[in-house]
Scaffold this active site. Structure first.
Site, short mmCIF file in Angstrom:
data_model
loop_
_atom_site.label_atom_id
_atom_site.label_comp_id
_atom_site.label_asym_id
_atom_site.label_seq_id
_atom_site.Cartn_x
_atom_site.Cartn_y
_atom_site.Cartn_z
CG ASP A 105 9.10 8.16 -6.21
OD1 ASP A 105 10.21 7.81 -5.78
OD2 ASP A 105 8.81 8.18 -7.42
CG HIS B 12 9.58 4.13 -4.15
ND1 HIS B 12 9.66 4.50 -5.46
CD2 HIS B 12 8.42 3.45 -4.03
CE1 HIS B 12 8.59 4.07 -6.12
NE2 HIS B 12 7.82 3.43 -5.26
#
Length: 413
Positions: free
Chosen positions: A236, A259
């Protein structure tokens, strides 16, 4: 008379000896100790198969209640299994050192959290002057949680959305984390919440690219937080910045996979968002889904302002520069609203590298609450796939572009 002098001299020496012995005895009282080894409180390594949470708590209580100016809890060079535990304050010493030389292991099974707070594994609460330092390792052993994640297993009966954060700082001030290796947290690796004056430096954070919601560092409701010299590779955001945050500096970070560096998501519940004075600089991103990102829900109100992303290099990043004021958990599933978080005074400066998608700059701002004061300067992005043309997509984004070589900017004045 001479015998009398000898007697007095001997008596004086005996008295002095007694005083010295008493002083030595007092100096070795437990209350005056400054260093506490978890093994002295019953911690047993045994290859990481015995729960040591009670021993760690006993060692913490001794450290926290020491009468010295500075006290240290030592985790020696061994493996220690520790069930979920909260290290609470406030503490008496001005400085608390939590020195991790060995390895801390989380329980393998989510069953260990039955009846406990599933959002945390190791939590520090209301402690000021806390210094968590390595060079040890904190292993969240998160696979058991990943295997029952609702994100990856939506049809699984009893799937879970919430999983433990490896290390939480809650309401801690003037504290730090440094030289620690984090691996495979069940969810977020490091959470800073309700804190002021936090330094995170020289950390290595690793988890598989497909692991769900395993952010490296998440900052929420905090101010004056500094993240520097970090290598983060997770499933993430490498660093995510939540609501009610201000005066955050993120610098010298290597990110990927993951991310990217994200502000948000913000305003999901329709709350009033307050985020300002965020500075991200000297960041290298490789193979991430996003680069410099701000994401807000339409339901939100409030502001994100005075944000700088600068001196960033992208290598095959899908969305190098992105503002999404219409963020939704499922693309196209959220209806358009007339509310929004006002995003203003955002600077993207000296950004270079390659984009793995065609839309290298995407500024998707609300039709009701426009993005204003967006500044694009010295940007040169090339396609990661040879022969592909890069574009900029803008909706209701207002600002100025200067020295943007590629792709051609699309800002409205």
């Amino acid at each position: 008379m001479q015998g009398g002098y000898v007697y007095l001299l001997v008596l004086l020496l005996l008295i002095l000896g007694s005083l010295v012995s008493a002083a030595i005895a007092c100096s070795t009282e437990p209350a005056n100790l400054t260093t506490f080894d978890v093994r002295d409180f019953g911690a047993i390594s045994a290859g990481g198969n015995i729960d040591n949470s009670e021993a760690f708590l006993l060692a913490w209580n001794a450290t926290c209640n020491s009468e010295s100016e500075s006290s240290t809890l030592i985790v020696p060079r061994r493996k220690f299994l520790v069930n979920p535990v909260v290290f609470g304050g406030p503490c008496k010493p001005k400085i608390i050192n939590f020195l991790i030389l060995g390895r801390l292991l989380a329980p393998n099974s989510p069953e260990a959290w039955k009846g406990l707070d599933q959002s945390q594994w190791l939590a520090f609460k209301r402690v000021s002057g806390l210094k968590v330092a390595g060079p040890g390792r904190i292993n969240g052993r998160g696979k058991g949680w990943w295997d029952q994640s609702c994100r990856d297993h939506p049809g699984l009966k009893g799937c879970t959305v919430l999983a433990p954060t490896a290390v939480k700082f809650v309401s801690c001030n003037n504290s730090s984390i440094g030289d620690v290796h984090f691996v495979n947290s069940s969810q977020v690796h490091v959470l800073i919440e309700g804190c002021e004056g936090i330094h995170i430096e020289n950390v290595l954070i690793e988890a598989p690219e497909r692991s769900p919601n395993t952010d490296g560092i998440h900052i929420s409701a905090s101010r004056y937080v500094f993240v520097t010299n970090a290598i983060i590779a997770t499933g993430d955001d490498c660093v995510s910045i939540g609501d009610h945050t201000s005066n955050i500096i993120v610098s010298y970070v290597k990110c990927g996979p993951g991310h990217g560096i994200s502000i948000g998501s913000l305003g999901r519940s329709g709350n009033f968002v307050q985020v300002e004075n965020i500075h991200v600089t000297q960041v290298y991103l490789q193979g991430t889904t996003n680069g410099a990102r701000i994401k807000t829900w339409q339901a939100g109100k409030g502001y994100v302002r005075r944000v700088t992303f600068e001196h960033m290099f992208f290598r095959s990043v899908k969305n190098p520069i992105i503002i999404d004021q219409n963020y939704c958990s499922k693309r196209g599933a959220c209806k358009e609203l007339d509310t929004g978080v006002h995003i203003s005074d955002v600077s993207f400066n000296n950004l270079y590298g390659t984009s793995s998608s065609q839309a290298a700059i995407s500024l998707n701002c609300s039709r009701s609450v426009a993005c204003t004061g967006v500044f694009l300067k010295s940007i040169y992005l090339r396609p990661a796939i040879q022969g592909q043309n890069l574009t900029s997509n803008c909706t209701n984004a207002h600002g100025i572009a200067f020295g943007v070589i590629q792709p051609e900017p699309c800002l409205q004045i």
